[in-house]
Design an enzyme around this catalytic site. Structure first.
Site, PDB file in Angstrom:
ATOM      1  CB  CYS A 190      -0.865  -0.061   1.257  1.00 25.32           C
ATOM      2  SG  CYS A 190      -1.704   1.476   1.699  1.00 25.32           S
ATOM      3  CG  HIS A 191       1.718   5.429  -2.124  1.00 27.84           C
ATOM      4  ND1 HIS A 191       1.681   5.618  -3.485  1.00 27.84           N
ATOM      5  CD2 HIS A 191       2.875   5.998  -1.703  1.00 27.84           C
ATOM      6  CE1 HIS A 191       2.754   6.302  -3.856  1.00 27.84           C
ATOM      7  NE2 HIS A 191       3.495   6.543  -2.804  1.00 27.84           N
ATOM      8  CG  HIS A 211      -0.383  -1.597   6.209  1.00 23.94           C
ATOM      9  ND1 HIS A 211       0.604  -1.013   5.460  1.00 23.94           N
ATOM     10  CD2 HIS A 211      -1.546  -1.089   5.765  1.00 23.94           C
ATOM     11  CE1 HIS A 211       0.057  -0.165   4.610  1.00 23.94           C
ATOM     12  NE2 HIS A 211      -1.248  -0.196   4.756  1.00 23.94           N
ATOM     13  CD  GLU A 212      -3.661  -3.763   0.754  1.00 23.10           C
ATOM     14  OE1 GLU A 212      -4.001  -2.577   0.926  1.00 23.10           O
ATOM     15  OE2 GLU A 212      -3.419  -4.226  -0.370  1.00 23.10           O
ATOM     16  NE  ARG A 239      -7.231   6.997  18.594  1.00 19.73           N
ATOM     17  CZ  ARG A 239      -7.820   8.175  18.795  1.00 19.73           C
ATOM     18  NH1 ARG A 239      -7.266   9.287  18.343  1.00 19.73           N
ATOM     19  NH2 ARG A 239      -8.952   8.247  19.451  1.00 19.73           N
TER      20      ARG A 239
END
Ligand code: NAD
Ligand code: ZN
Ligand code: ZN
Length: 380
Positions: free
Chosen positions: A48-49, A70-71, A118
């Site tokens: 992801c960017h 993270h993806e 978060r």
């Protein structure tokens, strides 16, 4: 219990030693999960960017050596003390922002900004003890976004793990773990375009195209894609984008172009670029009286949003969201079901695939604007 439970696992990880330098596949030691943590075997991850920004560390805090990613999609290998709702063998998506299920945010229907879990881009350690679970010859390697999926095994807080349908193919649904949920949710959960409305999407990467998909699912009649990369326009038609604007083709600011095209402004806009000027344009192009703009792109750390206050007085609304306002554990299994029910197509977001040993190619493809999502196969 697996035979590795409670043991240190030695495995391959792509370590980023220095800002902007190719990742190096190293043998790392991954400690077992502590209380309320789980250790995952990652099978597929994508880029992801947001990973690229923190790896480049041009507009973000540098923290190295670090394991990005993270993806992803994977399987639970073992669980720490106190973990009751996940077990070894469960199919899961790691999520960069968590859900403790106990704080005021988790109890609110409106928020996904969990007090405990978060997103925190500048933390490189686990929450419970301030330590890393990764090391090389005893030297700790920092985590990223609490996920660090560019490793065959990784440790997460249980609140950052969504358990999904085991029949879902992880090589496809891994993209639900960040980009697709973020863009789609930004439109359907936050911008909420009424049927028949006009929606502008700034940035036609995977996140923006998922936002466009959300606009189509909401019944928008015009979906205007804005991007500086003309290669994106042909591709975007598959995602319901009906018109294209390249800011580089115009002398005047792009918000003025959009206002003229739409007789006063778009009803909704969703910004998915990370560029501060695009964020301002995305706000200023919405119709007065009712227009809503939603910011999704991750800005430069020193960016400031500048607009005339009259733009607000004239009854425009500006919002922002992480992860499309989805609560990771509660809502993400349902997004995966949308794919299983053929309500949400994922294949068209996946333009490339490389073995883990060639992970640096995924970075090149994204930097050149050639890929939407490049799947990295951990077994390769
Ligand atoms: N808020 C969140 O929860 C969240 C989650 C994931 C990604 N993101 C952010 O979303 C953004 C998009 O991510 P992606 O993976 O789709 O990236 P991407 O690089 O694939 O897509 C970004 C697109 O924006 C275009 N662009 C850049 N500057 C522009 C400008 N000034 N005007 C118009 N278009 C411009 C690029 O040409 C590119 O096509 C990034 O900023 C990423 O960090 C945010
Ligand atoms: Zn992301
Ligand atoms: Zn919480």
């Amino acid at each position: 219990m697996s035979s590795t439970a409670g043991q240190i696992i030695k495995c391959r990880a792509a370590v980023s030693w220095e800002a902007g330098k190719p990742l190096v596949i190293e043998e790392v030691e991954v400690a077992p999960p502590k209380a309320m943590e789980v250790r995952l075997k990652i099978l597929y991850t994508s880029l992801c960017h947001t990973d690229v920004y923190f790896w480049e560390a041009k507009g973000q805090t540098p923290m190295f050596p670090r394991i990005f990613g993270h993806e992803a999609g994977g399987i639970v290998e073992s669980v720490g003390e106190g973990v009751t709702d996940l077990a070894p063998g469960d199919h899961v998506l790691p999520i960069f922002t968590g859900e403790c299920r106990e704080c005021a945010h988790c109890k609110s229907e409106d928020s996904n900004m969990c007090d405990l879990l978060r997103i925190n881009t500048d933390r490189g350690v686990m929450i419970s003890d301030g330590q890393s679970r990764f090391s090389i010859n005893g030297k700790p390697i920092y985590h990223f976004l609490g996920t660090s999926t560019f490793s065959e095994y990784t440790v997460l807080h249980v609140g950052c793990v969504a358990k999904i349908n085991p029949a879902a193919p992880l090589d496809k649904v891994c993209v639900v773990s960040c980009g697709i949920s973020t863009g789609y949710g930004a439109t359907v959960n936050v911008a909420r375009p009424p049927k028949g409305s006009t929606v502008a999407v700034f940035g036609l990467g995977a996140v923006g195209l998922a936002a466009a998909e959300g606009a189509r699912a909401s019944g928008a009649s015009r979906i205007i894609g804005v991007d500086l990369n003309p290669k994106r326009f042909e591709e975007a038609k598959k995602f319901g984008v009906t018109e294209f604007v390249n800011p580089a083709d115009h002398k005047k600011p792009v918000q003025e172009v959009l206002v003229e095209m739409t007789n006063g402004g778009v009803d909704r806009s969703v910004e998915c670029t990370g560029n501060i000027n695009a964020m301002i344009s995305a706000f200023e192009c919405v119709h007065d009286g009712w227009g809503v703009a939603v910011l999704v792109g991750v800005p430069h750390k020193d960016a400031e949003f500048k607009t005339h206050p009259v733009n607000f007085l004239n009854e425009r609304t500006l919002k922002g969201t992480f992860f499309g306002n989805y609560k990771p554990r509660t809502d993400i299994p349902g997004v995966v079901e949308k794919y299983m029910n053929k309500e949400l197509e994922l294949e068209k977001f996946i333009t490339h695939s490389v073995p883990f040993s060639e992970i640096n190619k995924a970075f090149d493809l994204m930097l050149k604007g050639e890929s939407l999502r490049c799947i990295i196969r951990m077994d390769g």
